[in-house]
Each structure stands twice: as structure tokens, then as C-alpha cells.
Design a protein around this motif. Structure first.
Motif, PDB file in Angstrom:
ATOM      1  N   ALA A   1      -7.130 -14.613 -16.461  1.00  0.00           N
ATOM      2  CA  ALA A   1      -6.946 -15.418 -15.254  1.00  0.00           C
ATOM      3  C   ALA A   1      -5.501 -15.885 -15.095  1.00  0.00           C
ATOM      4  CB  ALA A   1      -7.886 -16.620 -15.282  1.00  0.00           C
ATOM      5  N   GLU A   2      -4.808 -16.133 -16.212  1.00  0.00           N
ATOM      6  CA  GLU A   2      -3.449 -16.663 -16.149  1.00  0.00           C
ATOM      7  C   GLU A   2      -2.386 -15.610 -16.447  1.00  0.00           C
ATOM      8  OE1 GLU A   2      -2.908 -20.496 -17.956  1.00  0.00           O
ATOM      9  OE2 GLU A   2      -5.043 -20.923 -17.876  1.00  0.00           O
ATOM     10  N   GLY A   3      -2.792 -14.327 -16.513  1.00  0.00           N
ATOM     11  CA  GLY A   3      -1.827 -13.262 -16.708  1.00  0.00           C
ATOM     12  C   GLY A   3      -1.229 -13.213 -18.096  1.00  0.00           C
ATOM     13  N   ARG A   4      -1.951 -13.740 -19.081  1.00  0.00           N
ATOM     14  CA  ARG A   4      -1.474 -13.722 -20.460  1.00  0.00           C
ATOM     15  C   ARG A   4      -2.236 -12.646 -21.230  1.00  0.00           C
ATOM     16  NH1 ARG A   4      -2.752 -19.757 -20.493  1.00  0.00           N
ATOM     17  NH2 ARG A   4      -4.617 -18.965 -21.547  1.00  0.00           N
ATOM     18  N   GLY A   5      -2.236 -12.780 -22.539  1.00  0.00           N
ATOM     19  CA  GLY A   5      -2.971 -11.873 -23.397  1.00  0.00           C
ATOM     20  C   GLY A   5      -2.089 -10.756 -23.895  1.00  0.00           C
ATOM     21  N   ASN A   6      -2.442 -10.231 -25.065  1.00  0.00           N
ATOM     22  CA  ASN A   6      -1.680  -9.149 -25.670  1.00  0.00           C
ATOM     23  C   ASN A   6      -2.598  -8.184 -26.380  1.00  0.00           C
ATOM     24  OD1 ASN A   6       0.487 -11.691 -26.045  1.00  0.00           O
ATOM     25  ND2 ASN A   6       1.399  -9.747 -25.431  1.00  0.00           N
ATOM     26  N   ILE A   7      -2.153  -6.946 -26.503  1.00  0.00           N
ATOM     27  CA  ILE A   7      -2.804  -5.971 -27.366  1.00  0.00           C
ATOM     28  C   ILE A   7      -2.490  -6.365 -28.801  1.00  0.00           C
ATOM     29  CG2 ILE A   7      -2.845  -3.549 -28.054  1.00  0.00           C
ATOM     30  CD1 ILE A   7      -2.031  -2.968 -25.062  1.00  0.00           C
ATOM     31  N   VAL A   8      -3.524  -6.374 -29.658  1.00  0.00           N
ATOM     32  CA  VAL A   8      -3.357  -6.908 -31.007  1.00  0.00           C
ATOM     33  C   VAL A   8      -3.679  -5.838 -32.050  1.00  0.00           C
ATOM     34  CG1 VAL A   8      -3.824  -9.280 -30.298  1.00  0.00           C
ATOM     35  CG2 VAL A   8      -5.728  -7.825 -31.049  1.00  0.00           C
ATOM     36  N   ASP A   9      -3.157  -6.029 -33.250  1.00  0.00           N
ATOM     37  CA  ASP A   9      -3.396  -5.125 -34.373  1.00  0.00           C
ATOM     38  C   ASP A   9      -4.501  -5.616 -35.294  1.00  0.00           C
ATOM     39  OD1 ASP A   9      -1.230  -3.564 -33.494  1.00  0.00           O
ATOM     40  OD2 ASP A   9       0.197  -4.720 -34.690  1.00  0.00           O
ATOM     41  N   SER A  10      -4.876  -6.872 -35.166  1.00  0.00           N
ATOM     42  CA  SER A  10      -5.879  -7.473 -36.040  1.00  0.00           C
ATOM     43  C   SER A  10      -6.553  -8.611 -35.299  1.00  0.00           C
ATOM     44  CB  SER A  10      -5.224  -8.005 -37.321  1.00  0.00           C
ATOM     45  OG  SER A  10      -6.114  -8.824 -38.053  1.00  0.00           O
ATOM     46  N   GLU A  11      -7.811  -8.856 -35.641  1.00  0.00           N
ATOM     47  CA  GLU A  11      -8.493 -10.020 -35.061  1.00  0.00           C
ATOM     48  C   GLU A  11      -7.771 -11.314 -35.391  1.00  0.00           C
ATOM     49  OE1 GLU A  11      -9.860  -9.638 -39.208  1.00  0.00           O
ATOM     50  OE2 GLU A  11      -9.699  -8.187 -37.555  1.00  0.00           O
TER      51      GLU A  11
ATOM     52  N   GLY B 140     -13.994   0.144  -5.687  1.00  0.00           N
ATOM     53  CA  GLY B 140     -14.063  -1.318  -5.717  1.00  0.00           C
ATOM     54  C   GLY B 140     -13.544  -1.946  -6.989  1.00  0.00           C
ATOM     55  N   ASN B 141     -12.596  -1.287  -7.662  1.00  0.00           N
ATOM     56  CA  ASN B 141     -12.041  -1.814  -8.909  1.00  0.00           C
ATOM     57  C   ASN B 141     -10.707  -2.509  -8.670  1.00  0.00           C
ATOM     58  OD1 ASN B 141     -13.946  -0.375 -10.994  1.00  0.00           O
ATOM     59  ND2 ASN B 141     -13.311   1.215  -9.552  1.00  0.00           N
ATOM     60  N   VAL B 142     -10.321  -3.335  -9.640  1.00  0.00           N
ATOM     61  CA  VAL B 142      -9.016  -4.008  -9.611  1.00  0.00           C
ATOM     62  C   VAL B 142      -8.297  -3.690 -10.917  1.00  0.00           C
ATOM     63  CG1 VAL B 142      -7.785  -6.211  -9.564  1.00  0.00           C
ATOM     64  CG2 VAL B 142      -9.805  -5.865  -8.105  1.00  0.00           C
ATOM     65  N   LEU B 143      -7.087  -3.148 -10.811  1.00  0.00           N
ATOM     66  CA  LEU B 143      -6.180  -2.996 -11.945  1.00  0.00           C
ATOM     67  C   LEU B 143      -5.064  -4.013 -11.785  1.00  0.00           C
ATOM     68  CD1 LEU B 143      -4.641  -1.656 -14.306  1.00  0.00           C
ATOM     69  CD2 LEU B 143      -3.756   0.016 -12.660  1.00  0.00           C
ATOM     70  N   ARG B 144      -4.884  -4.824 -12.816  1.00  0.00           N
ATOM     71  CA  ARG B 144      -3.769  -5.783 -12.807  1.00  0.00           C
ATOM     72  C   ARG B 144      -3.006  -5.648 -14.120  1.00  0.00           C
ATOM     73  NH1 ARG B 144      -3.737 -11.205 -13.953  1.00  0.00           N
ATOM     74  NH2 ARG B 144      -5.984 -11.489 -13.647  1.00  0.00           N
ATOM     75  N   GLY B 145      -1.750  -5.243 -13.995  1.00  0.00           N
ATOM     76  CA  GLY B 145      -0.920  -5.079 -15.170  1.00  0.00           C
ATOM     77  C   GLY B 145      -0.654  -6.407 -15.856  1.00  0.00           C
ATOM     78  N   GLY B 146      -0.271  -6.318 -17.140  1.00  0.00           N
ATOM     79  CA  GLY B 146       0.013  -7.508 -17.917  1.00  0.00           C
ATOM     80  C   GLY B 146       1.217  -7.314 -18.806  1.00  0.00           C
ATOM     81  N   PRO B 147       1.372  -8.162 -19.805  1.00  0.00           N
ATOM     82  CA  PRO B 147       2.568  -8.126 -20.652  1.00  0.00           C
ATOM     83  C   PRO B 147       2.789  -6.797 -21.368  1.00  0.00           C
ATOM     84  CG  PRO B 147       1.352 -10.179 -20.983  1.00  0.00           C
ATOM     85  CD  PRO B 147       0.491  -9.305 -20.140  1.00  0.00           C
ATOM     86  N   ASP B 148       1.723  -6.045 -21.658  1.00  0.00           N
ATOM     87  CA  ASP B 148       1.857  -4.810 -22.425  1.00  0.00           C
ATOM     88  C   ASP B 148       1.747  -3.550 -21.575  1.00  0.00           C
ATOM     89  OD1 ASP B 148       1.922  -6.086 -25.102  1.00  0.00           O
ATOM     90  OD2 ASP B 148      -0.113  -6.669 -24.597  1.00  0.00           O
ATOM     91  N   THR B 149       1.625  -3.680 -20.271  1.00  0.00           N
ATOM     92  CA  THR B 149       1.395  -2.533 -19.415  1.00  0.00           C
ATOM     93  C   THR B 149       2.686  -1.779 -19.140  1.00  0.00           C
ATOM     94  OG1 THR B 149      -0.455  -3.693 -18.364  1.00  0.00           O
ATOM     95  CG2 THR B 149       0.418  -1.759 -17.227  1.00  0.00           C
ATOM     96  N   SER B 150       2.637  -0.456 -19.348  1.00  0.00           N
ATOM     97  CA  SER B 150       3.804   0.375 -19.052  1.00  0.00           C
ATOM     98  C   SER B 150       4.103   0.342 -17.559  1.00  0.00           C
ATOM     99  CB  SER B 150       3.560   1.818 -19.493  1.00  0.00           C
ATOM    100  OG  SER B 150       3.316   1.895 -20.881  1.00  0.00           O
ATOM    101  N   PRO B 151       5.387   0.380 -17.185  1.00  0.00           N
ATOM    102  CA  PRO B 151       5.735   0.382 -15.760  1.00  0.00           C
ATOM    103  C   PRO B 151       5.095   1.557 -15.027  1.00  0.00           C
ATOM    104  CG  PRO B 151       7.694   0.014 -17.124  1.00  0.00           C
ATOM    105  CD  PRO B 151       6.581   0.394 -18.061  1.00  0.00           C
ATOM    106  N   LYS B 152       4.670   1.305 -13.807  1.00  0.00           N
ATOM    107  CA  LYS B 152       4.136   2.327 -12.908  1.00  0.00           C
ATOM    108  C   LYS B 152       2.853   2.976 -13.438  1.00  0.00           C
ATOM    109  CE  LYS B 152       8.640   3.346 -10.870  1.00  0.00           C
ATOM    110  NZ  LYS B 152       9.633   4.399 -10.543  1.00  0.00           N
ATOM    111  N   THR B 153       2.098   2.246 -14.236  1.00  0.00           N
ATOM    112  CA  THR B 153       0.808   2.752 -14.712  1.00  0.00           C
ATOM    113  C   THR B 153      -0.150   2.921 -13.531  1.00  0.00           C
ATOM    114  OG1 THR B 153       1.026   1.748 -16.894  1.00  0.00           O
ATOM    115  CG2 THR B 153      -1.208   2.236 -16.144  1.00  0.00           C
ATOM    116  N   PRO B 154      -0.705   4.133 -13.312  1.00  0.00           N
ATOM    117  CA  PRO B 154      -1.623   4.312 -12.186  1.00  0.00           C
ATOM    118  C   PRO B 154      -3.043   3.857 -12.520  1.00  0.00           C
ATOM    119  CG  PRO B 154      -1.284   6.401 -13.295  1.00  0.00           C
ATOM    120  CD  PRO B 154      -0.400   5.391 -14.001  1.00  0.00           C
ATOM    121  N   LEU B 155      -3.810   3.585 -11.482  1.00  0.00           N
ATOM    122  CA  LEU B 155      -5.224   3.255 -11.686  1.00  0.00           C
ATOM    123  C   LEU B 155      -5.968   4.445 -12.282  1.00  0.00           C
ATOM    124  CD1 LEU B 155      -7.792   1.549 -11.370  1.00  0.00           C
ATOM    125  CD2 LEU B 155      -7.917   2.323  -8.991  1.00  0.00           C
TER     126      LEU B 155
END
Length: 444
Positions: free
Chosen positions: A394-404, A293-308
Motif C-alpha cells: 500500500a505504501e510502495g515499500r517492500g523488498n525482495i529478500v534472501d531469508s525470512e 483486469g490486473n494491476v502491475l505496480r513497480g517497486g524498489p526492486d523492479t527493473s526499469p520498463k518491466t512489461p506486464l
């Protein structure tokens, strides 16, 4: 389940009121008193219920009236807050070493309790932590300096529930379960030496810092479940913008991953890995992972074809997968399974799920609306950091960050105060008698 029913459950969860130990179609009238709706294998714990009320009256890192002092108190205790704001741990971490405690962050006045520049560790039994945020950040440390801090970790703990909390900007894992992996005379003894009967529910686990103070360099990690931990439930959490470990289950561990939303992972979502050189001459144990019952949704930093789910290492895993959704940032399907090493590990398809008794997962379709309403430390009135994280998801944004500093930055909330009145609370489960929405501050 029809969408209107999902929305009703989402609203109930946002108020901390919906119990999913019954079938999710059950009427709300039978669900309106449970503060923790899913307890998993940790169902027997009462935390500090029935014990003394210990009041936190200041935001100091230590000393009389502090959270640190309350945690160090002997005996069963319910820790309540007569102050809201930020506790700056100044590079240290708080430890829960004494059993039978409930940390009731819901009792704090708005904006709640946020720990910064440090983390929280649990090495005791019968512990409930609710409605706080832990945001370690870089603490001004140089890159790769070895300042490695979890948001919250357990070490050899049992009967632990961490519910409706928010974890971000850790330099090690945001949230983990660990302990001595090989204590005991036989492999059957090993799970008793590490963390077991642990439930992590309705938490936000986001933005683990990538190239920061960890000595290894890149270390943006969501959740690590260490070798041989058992009866671990990850339920209803939001994972967002962590490179990997969303979660990672290590060798021989037994974990249920149910109804989580995983957004914008970097390289890996759920993965399993028994690392041979860490086990030495010990024979591998077969782990058990249920992904339902999980949902994986790729985003801006997700490698192509990343499996669940992906498999690495040299130890086999018994895997049960059912009713999951995996799509990329454009809504195109992602693989359900994959591998990331060429070692000898095998997936053994399980006939039955590894689940705690009585748990009835929600359907994956419509889950996102439930997560937005329920996950995080104060779903009835979001702080700015959680609001940003949820909006990005919710809007498909966001990024992995190096600092707060690349995200919201450390909060600087002004302290607030409000006396704790025991008669306003159901002390058995620390739910407000007037309902969760009564905790919201009305704005002018």
C-alpha cells in the motif's frame, strides 16, 4: 464501476461473502452465503462436503490429532481445527494424496494455522484448501544447498481450489501447478496427465527467497504453471516482491490471469515460455493466456520498463489482454508487452478471452482496494506477517529478500484452543453462520 461500488465489493470480499460469478454490480443480498466467490473451471468440486468431520487437535508435525494424520484419512472429509498457531514441519512437507477433502483453516482460533519449515503438495482430485499460511523459509539450510520447497504445489491434480491463503518465503515457487508434462499417446492427452481445473484465488504470494537454499542460486519465484496444464485460473491474488513468475506460464499451458495485483516484481511480471530443449523432438503446442483486469505496480526492486506481459522461448501463445494497468513506482506508465529472448515464439492475438464460464472480471481501476480487503489467509483479522506485506504494498515499500530473517522472521505464536461446533458453520461451504466478522477476536 464507480468507486463507492468498488468499496462495497471490497468489504464483501473481506468477509468472504461476495460472489463475482454474477456481474459485480449485483446486489449484496444475493451474495451473502458463498465462501468461495469464484471457482473457475474447478466449479464441480465440493471438496470434502458431505463427508466426515476430522478434527485437528494439536500443532504436531505428525501423529494422532495432527494435520498430517487428518490429511491421510480415507474418504470424504472436512478438516477443522480446534487449535491455532504454528505447525513446524521440521524440514518435511505435507501431502494430500487422497481425494475429496476440504482443509478449513477458517475454523482455527486466532491467529489461525501457519506451516513453517516445509510445504504442502496436492496430488489428488477434489481438494479445497482455505485460510492457512505456508511459510517454508530457509530452515537453517546453507545457501545453494538444494533444499528446494514450494509453499503449495499441485502435481497431476484436478478440481482443486486454493482460496484465501498466504504463501511466502518458499525456496522454490511460492505456489505452483505441475505434473507429468507429456503423458499419453497424443498431445491431446497431455493436459490430463498434469494439473488441470485448478483455481488459485484471493491468495497472498509474496517474498519468494532470492539467494537462498535453492541449488541454482537465485530463485525468488511467485507461481509456475507447468507445460500443458489447462483450465487454470489465477484470480484476485496479490503478488509482491518475487523476482519473477508472477506468474510464469510454460509451453502449451492454458491460463486465465484475472484481477491480480502484482507489486514490486524484480525482472518479470506475467510471462510465457516454451523451452525448446525441454520439449525435445515434440512439436510445440500453442498456449493460451488471458490477462484481464490486473494491476502491475513497480517497486524498489523492479527493473526499469518491466512489461506486464513478456514472451520468451520458442513456442507461440494465443494472448488476450484487456483492461490492465501497468505503472512504475512513480506512477509512470510501463509497457504492456515485451520480449526477453530472441527465439522464435510469436504472440497470436486472440479474439476471445480464455475464461471459465460465468466469470465477470472487476475493472482494474479501483482493484487495489479490493485486494487489500480480500487477499490472504485471515482477512477479518490479519496476522503480523500479512499485515506487513499489505502495508508495504500500500505504501510502495517492500523488498525482495534472501531469508525470512530479512523480513518478519518465522512466527512464534502461542497456541490457542477453541472447540469446533458444527452447528456454527454452513457445512456445505464452511462459511460461519454468524458471518465472517464474527471470527475476529475482540481485543481489550
Amino acid at each position: 464501476m464507480k468507486l463507492p461500488a468498488i468499496r462495497k465489493i471490497a468489504l464483501a470480499l473481506a468477509m468472504g461473502a461476495c460472489s463475482l460469478t454474477a456481474h459485480p454490480s449485483a446486489s449484496a443480498s444475493g451474495m451473502d452465503r458463498a465462501a468461495i466467490d469464484v471457482r473457475g473451471w474447478a466449479a464441480d468440486t465440493k471438496g470434502g462436503a458431505g463427508g466426515a468431520i476430522v478434527r485437528v487437535t494439536n500443532l504436531n508435525a505428525g501423529g494422532e490429532g495432527s494435520l498430517a494424520a487428518a490429511l491421510a484419512t480415507d474418504g470424504a472429509r472436512i478438516i477443522v481445527f480446534e487449535v491455532g498457531g504454528v505447525i513446524d514441519l521440521q524440514g518435511a512437507s505435507l501431502n494430500i494424496r487422497k481425494p475429496h477433502v476440504t482443509v478449513a483453516g477458517q475454523t482455527a482460533p486466532h491467529p489461525g494455522i501457519t506451516l513453517i519449515r516445509g510445504g504442502l503438495s496436492v496430488s489428488a482430485s477434489d481438494v479445497i484448501v482455505q485460510h492457512i499460511a505456508v511459510r517454508p523459509g530457509e530452515n537453517g539450510k546453507p545457501k545453494k544447498s538444494g533444499w528446494e520447497v514450494d509453499g503449495l504445489s499441485t502435481s497431476g491434480a484436478s478440481n482443486v481450489i486454493v482460496d484465501h491463503c498466504s504463501f511466502s518465503w518458499a525456496t522454490d515457487e511460492n505456489l505452483s501447478a505441475s505434473g507429468a508434462r507429456f503423458n499419453g499417446k497424443t498431445p491431446e492427452d497431455w493436459p490430463n496427465g498434469t494439473s488441470h481445473r485448478v483455481t488459485y484465488s484471493h491468495n497472498i504470494i509474496a517474498e519468494g527467497l532470492r539467494n537462498s537454499a535453492h541449488g541454482k542460486g537465485e530463485h525468488s519465484k511467485g507461481t509456475l504453471i507447468h507445460d500443458n496444464a489447462e483450465q487454470i485460473l489465477l484470480y484476485g491474488n496479490l503478488y509482491s516482491s518475487n523476482v519473477e513468475r508472477n506468474p510464469l506460464v510454460k509451453g502449451g499451458a492454458k491460463v486465465a490471469v484475472v484481477n491480480n495485483l502484482i507489486h514490486n516484481p524484480g525482472k518479470r511480471a506475467v510471462h510465457y515460455n516454451l523451452i525448446a530443449h525441454e520439449w525435445g523432438e515434440r512439436a510445440p503446442r500453442t498456449g493460451a493466456v488471458t490477462v484481464v483486469g490486473n494491476v502491475l505496480r513497480g517497486g524498489p526492486d523492479t527493473s526499469p520498463k518491466t512489461p506486464l506481459f513478456s514472451l520468451g522461448g520458442s513456442g507461440d501463445v494465443s494472448l488476450f489482454m484487456q483492461d490492465n494497468i501497468a505503472v512504475d513506482a512513480n506512477g509512470e506508465p510501463l509497457p504492456m508487452m515485451g520480449r526477453y529472448t530472441a527465439d522464435t515464439a510469436r504472440v497470436i492475438q486472440a479474439d476471445q478471452p480464455y475464461l471459465p464460464p460465468g466469470l465477470a472480471p472487476l475493472p482494474a481501476q479501483g482493484l487495489e482496494s479490493v485486494i487489500y480487503a480480500s487477499a490472504g489467509m485471515r482477512s477479518w483479522q490479519r496476522d503480523a506477517i500479512d499485515f506487513k506485506i499489505l502495508s508495504d504494498v500500500a505504501e510502495g515499500r517492500g523488498n525482495i529478500v534472501d531469508s525470512e530473517a530479512q523480513s518478519s522472521g518465522y512466527p512464534a505464536y502461542a497456541p490457542t484452543r477453541k472447540a469446533f461446533v458444527a452447528d456454527d458453520w454452513n457445512l456445505a461451504d464452511m462459511s460461519p453462520k454468524a458471518g465472517w466478522q464474527s471470527l475476529a477476536v475482540k481485543r481489550p
